[in-house]
Design an enzyme around this catalytic site. Structure first.
Site, PDB file in Angstrom:
ATOM      1  N   ARG A 165      -2.350   1.402  -8.432  1.00 36.48           N
ATOM      2  CA  ARG A 165      -1.624   2.111  -7.391  1.00 36.48           C
ATOM      3  C   ARG A 165      -0.165   1.727  -7.583  1.00 36.48           C
ATOM      4  O   ARG A 165       0.363   1.888  -8.676  1.00 36.48           O
ATOM      5  CB  ARG A 165      -2.180   1.796  -5.988  1.00 36.48           C
ATOM      6  CG  ARG A 165      -1.805   2.901  -4.970  1.00 36.48           C
ATOM      7  CD  ARG A 165      -2.337   2.636  -3.584  1.00 36.48           C
ATOM      8  NE  ARG A 165      -1.596   1.589  -2.896  1.00 36.48           N
ATOM      9  CZ  ARG A 165      -1.797   1.243  -1.623  1.00 36.48           C
ATOM     10  NH1 ARG A 165      -2.706   1.849  -0.907  1.00 36.48           N
ATOM     11  NH2 ARG A 165      -1.077   0.288  -1.068  1.00 36.48           N
ATOM     12  N   LYS A 212      -0.928   0.121  10.991  1.00 35.59           N
ATOM     13  CA  LYS A 212      -1.084   1.554  10.702  1.00 35.59           C
ATOM     14  C   LYS A 212      -2.438   2.096  11.136  1.00 35.59           C
ATOM     15  O   LYS A 212      -2.558   3.261  11.509  1.00 35.59           O
ATOM     16  CB  LYS A 212      -0.864   1.822   9.212  1.00 35.59           C
ATOM     17  CG  LYS A 212      -1.947   1.243   8.308  1.00 35.59           C
ATOM     18  CD  LYS A 212      -1.773   1.692   6.874  1.00 35.59           C
ATOM     19  CE  LYS A 212      -2.924   1.163   6.017  1.00 35.59           C
ATOM     20  NZ  LYS A 212      -2.873   1.665   4.651  1.00 35.59           N
TER      21      LYS A 212
END
Length: 354
Positions: free
Chosen positions: A130, A37
């Site tokens: 998260r 990414k």
């Protein structure tokens, strides 16, 4: 003359970084998923990771998997799947990280439609807050997963440092290993993958504190920028400049170091503060905050300092440099991970592969 602004990408340095890390992990029985990414899955860079020895390719954006579909390695979706995209998830990737039972059920339904088995890694939150199932709900979640067709639970994983900054330790990753053991005992499922996080977990290998059951890491920044992310230390033998930004000087003038007049808000809603250093030689570069976070730039010329930026202009102080800069000259910067993400995403920054 080369196009500017541009990001220069040295494939040989990326291959070297990848090999050093995959060899190091292999000695500890850990396979590496190379995270693409950070460079938007540019195929040539992904192929350099493969040549360096990674076992899987991983990305957070489904759009990127089309670019690397030709590479015959397992593909992992790192960001939790959107229910609205389950058709593409099952079609494009082999494995996805999951924490929501409702999404897993939709993946099951779609896998049956596509006559596939979709593999999942169940994410467990070990305190970074998260993604991930809170630990007291892991077993009851798996009790439902094992009854779903089209889905195969192949692993458990966790994510640390990305949101809460929680550092991986022998103790918290040991909890992940304990869950894998409990899953084997309760469900007779021998998990293939126990994924101990990202580049922030690497320091545990040096300290010989990585739990032996951890057999998988998802590495991005350590490969592309040559540093672990728990403490930001450079990894011995690796390159920190496989990616660098090059921008062109479009103005070079001596000016005061403090603006003249009443100070209000800048273009980004902040009220700037200035230090009076007298008259300084200032260069303006043709790159700005629309392209990159200037706080993540490190001038290669150590005598240059960054003064600030607007949307399209980066202002630097070249007074103390031993080089006599001129309009049209290029200035180079090493970059941190946040800058890499933005520069590779910006359509206004040229990409030059070396």
């Amino acid at each position: 003359m080369n196009n500017c602004p541009r990001i220069e990408i040295d494939l040989s340095k990326i291959r070297t970084n990848t090999k050093i890390l995959t060899d190091r992990c292999k000695k500890a029985g850990i396979q590496v998923a190379g995270v693409t990414k950070g460079f938007c899955a540019v195929p040539q860079i992904a192929e350099a990771l493969v040549e360096g020895g990674i076992a899987m390719l991983a990305d957070s954006r489904l759009e990127n998997f089309d670019k690397i579909a030709h590479i015959p390695l397992p593909k992992i979706l790192l960001r939790l799947p959107m229910i609205s995209q389950v058709e593409k998830v099952v079609s494009l990737v082999d494995i996805s990280l999951n924490s929501e039972l409702s999404t897993i059920k939709k993946l099951s339904e779609e896998s049956l439609k596509q006559k596939k088995i979709h593999k999942i890694i169940l994410m467990i939150d070990l305190g970074d807050l998260r993604e991930g199932i809170w630990n007291n709900q892991v077993i009851e979640t798996i009790e439902e997963i094992v009854n779903l067709d089209g889905i195969k639970l192949i692993g458990v994983g966790t994510n640390l440092t990305c949101y809460g900054g929680v550092i991986p330790t022998k103790n918290n990753l040991g909890l992940l290993a304990d869950f894998a053991k409990e899953i084997l005992e309760k469900f007779q499922i021998q998990l293939e993958i126990i994924s101990g996080g990202n580049s922030s977990s690497l320091y545990l290998l040096d300290r010989e504190e990585m739990p032996k059951s951890i057999n998988h890491l998802r590495l991005g920044e350590s490969i592309v920028l040559g540093r672990e992310t728990a403490f930001g230390e450079a990894i011995p033998g690796t390159y920190q400049d496989a990616f660098r930004l090059v921008a062109e000087i479009i103005e070079l003038k001596e000016k005061p170091s403090v603006p003249i007049g009443e100070i209000g808000m800048d273009a980004f809603g902040n009220k700037p503060v200035f230090e009076d250093r007298g008259i300084r030689k200032r260069a303006i570069l043709a790159v700005g905050r629309q392209d990159v976070s200037v706080n993540n730039l490190i001038p290669k010329d150590e005598k240059i300092s960054i003064l600030g930026a607007s949307s399209d202009h980066l202002i630097i102080d070249v007074t103390d440099s031993s080089k006599e800069y001129a309009v049209g000259d290029e200035v180079s910067f090493n970059i941190e991970y946040g800058a890499l993400l933005q520069l590779m995403t910006s359509e206004y920054v040229y990409k030059r592969i070396i």
